[in-house]
Design an enzyme around this catalytic site. Structure first.
Site, PDB file in Angstrom:
ATOM      1  N   ASN A 178      34.423  33.758  43.139  1.00 45.79           N
ATOM      2  CA  ASN A 178      33.695  34.254  41.973  1.00 45.79           C
ATOM      3  C   ASN A 178      34.198  33.498  40.751  1.00 45.79           C
ATOM      4  OD1 ASN A 178      33.959  36.140  39.428  1.00 45.79           O
ATOM      5  ND2 ASN A 178      32.204  36.897  40.562  1.00 45.79           N
ATOM      6  N   TYR A 179      33.272  32.939  39.965  1.00 46.14           N
ATOM      7  CA  TYR A 179      33.644  32.298  38.701  1.00 46.14           C
ATOM      8  C   TYR A 179      32.699  32.784  37.615  1.00 46.14           C
ATOM      9  CZ  TYR A 179      36.812  29.590  41.457  1.00 46.14           C
ATOM     10  OH  TYR A 179      37.838  29.244  42.303  1.00 46.14           O
ATOM     11  N   ARG A 180      33.261  33.181  36.485  1.00 50.29           N
ATOM     12  CA  ARG A 180      32.477  33.890  35.475  1.00 50.29           C
ATOM     13  C   ARG A 180      32.954  33.577  34.054  1.00 50.29           C
ATOM     14  NH1 ARG A 180      35.990  36.850  38.310  1.00 50.29           N
ATOM     15  NH2 ARG A 180      37.637  37.949  37.185  1.00 50.29           N
TER      16      ARG A 180
ATOM     17  N   SER B 298      22.936  48.400  35.941  1.00 51.71           N
ATOM     18  CA  SER B 298      23.385  47.428  36.937  1.00 51.71           C
ATOM     19  C   SER B 298      22.694  47.683  38.275  1.00 51.71           C
ATOM     20  CB  SER B 298      24.902  47.497  37.106  1.00 51.71           C
ATOM     21  OG  SER B 298      25.295  48.782  37.527  1.00 51.71           O
ATOM     22  N   ARG B 299      22.624  46.627  39.076  1.00 48.97           N
ATOM     23  CA  ARG B 299      21.921  46.703  40.345  1.00 48.97           C
ATOM     24  C   ARG B 299      22.932  46.901  41.472  1.00 48.97           C
ATOM     25  NH1 ARG B 299      19.932  43.644  44.451  1.00 48.97           N
ATOM     26  NH2 ARG B 299      17.848  44.186  45.184  1.00 48.97           N
TER      27      ARG B 299
ATOM     28  N   HIS C 238      35.727  34.525  49.965  1.00 52.36           N
ATOM     29  CA  HIS C 238      35.122  35.056  48.749  1.00 52.36           C
ATOM     30  C   HIS C 238      35.448  34.128  47.592  1.00 52.36           C
ATOM     31  CE1 HIS C 238      36.320  37.144  44.938  1.00 52.36           C
ATOM     32  NE2 HIS C 238      35.050  37.483  44.976  1.00 52.36           N
TER      33      HIS C 238
END
Length: 306
Positions: free
Chosen positions: A112-114, A264-265, A110
Site C-alpha cells: 500500500n502506498y498513499r 466509505s465503501r 500486501h
C-alpha cells in the site's frame, strides 16, 4: 501535491502489472467502480484463479472532511490538527493490493502506498506519505525471505542507507498481533507520516518502493505456484489466514480509518481479507515441525539481509 500517475491508469491494467497474465489463468475479473462527488476509486478483484484464490487492487482518490473518530486517531499519532468550525478538509490518494495464493507454499503479499493532505483552520496544509510492502508466508523458505528483503533494501538504499533498517523494524513492530504474541508475517518495510526532506524527494522514494513490488514477489510466485502440497499443509494455510484476518480487523490502521470515514465503501476496505480462513481451538503445531519453524520467526523477527 505530487502528480498521481495511477489516477489515469485503469485498475485492470494495474492488476496485470502486479499480477502477470501468466499467473491469472481462468479467473473471474470483477471491476467495480466507486464514483461520488468527493472523488472515488476502483476495486479490481481476481477470484478463484488457478494460482491465486483471491487477489485485488484498489485505486482511490478521495476528498472531504475528516470524521471526529479519524481525526482523533491521527492526533493519537502526534498530529496537531486545528479544525475550523469543527471541520478538517482532507484529500487522500493511494494504491493498494493484497494477494492470497491457493498454494500454501506461495506467500501472501500486501502493499500500500498513499498520500494524505489536510487543510487546517488557518489555511496551512499538512501532508505526508505512508505505505509499505510485506510478505506473509505459510511456510518459511529462507531463500525467498532473503530475496524479498534484499529487493526492498535496494529500493530504499537508492535514497538513504538508513531507510531500510528503520522501516524494516517499523514493519516488524506494526504487523504485531498482540493477543497472539506473533507478527502477521516476515515483514518487509512500513512507514507513515513521512513529510521530509521535501514532497518531491519523498514521492521519488515512494515510487522506488512501488516499483520494487513486482521483482520482490513475482519470482517467488513463479518458483512455487506448481509445488505439490498435502491436505495438512492446506489446513495450516487456512489457520495462518485466520491470523491475517485477526490483525486486519483488530489492529490495522488503514482498515480502521476506512471504516470510520463517512461514505466509505466497505467492500473495498475489506478486500484485503482472504476468501477462506479457519480457526481451531488451542491449535499448536508439533515441536520441530515446519509449522513450528515459521512460528519461531513470527515471534522473533530475523535480519534477512546481513
Amino acid at each position: 501535491m505530487p502528480r498521481h500517475e495511477e489516477q489515469n491508469a485503469g485498475p485492470a491494467e494495474m492488476l496485470k502489472t502486479f499480477v502477470p497474465v501468466t499467473l491469472t489463468k481462468d479467473v473471474i475479473l470483477n471491476r467495480d467502480p466507486e464514483l461520488r462527488s468527493s472523488g472515488g476509486g476502483i476495486s479490481c478483484v481476481l477470484q478463484d484463479g488457478e494460482v491465486f484464490e483471491k487477489a485485488g487492487v484498489n485505486v482511490s482518490v478521495v476528498s472531504g472532511f475528516l470524521s471526529e473518530e479519524a481525526a482523533r486517531q491521527m492526533r493519537s499519532r502526534g498530529k496537531s490538527l486545528k479544525a475550523k468550525d469543527g471541520k478538517l478538509p482532507f484529500c487522500a490518494m493511494g494504491v493498494s493490493s493484497v494477494i492470497h495464493p491457493k498454494n500454501p507454499h506461495v506467500p501472501t503479499m500486501h502493499f500500500n502506498y498513499r498520500y494524505f493532505e489536510i487543510e487546517e483552520a488557518d489555511g496551512t496544509k499538512q501532508w505526508w506519505f505512508g505505505g509499505g510492502t510485506d510478505l506473509t508466508p505459510t511456510y518459511l523458505n529462507e531463500e525467498d525471505a532473503i530475496h524479498f528483503h534484499k529487493t526492498l533494501k535496494e529500493a530504499c538504499d537508492k535514497h538513504d542507507l538508513k531507510l531500510y533498517p528503520k522501516y524494516k523494524k517499523w514493519c516488524d513492530d506494526y504487523f504485531y498481533i498482540k493477543h497472539r504474541g506473533e507478527r502477521r508475517g516476515i515483514g518487509g518495510i512500513f512507514f507513515d507520516d513521512v513529510d521530509s526532506p521535501s514532497k518531491e524527494e519523498v514521492f521519488q522514494f515512494v515510487k522506488s518502493c512501488a516499483k520494487a513490488v513486482v521483482p520482490c514477489y513475482i519470482p517467488i510466485v513463479k518458483k512455487h505456484c506448481h509445488d505439490s502440497f498435502t491436505p495438512e499443509e492446506k489446513l495450516w494455510q487456512q489457520l495462518r489466514r485466520g491470523r491475517y484476518v485477526e490483525f486486519n480487523l483488530v489492529y490495522d490502521r488503514g482498515t480502521k480509518f476506512g471504516l470510520l470515514t463517512p461514505g466509505s465503501r466497505i467492500e473495498s476496505i475489506l478486500m484485503s481479507l482472504p476468501l477462506t480462513a479457519r480457526w481451531e481451538y488451542m491449535h499448536n503445531p508439533p515441536e520441530s515441525s515446519k509449522e513450528a519453524e515459521i512460528l519461531e520467526v513470527l515471534r522473533n523477527p530475523k535480519d534477512w539481509v546481513h
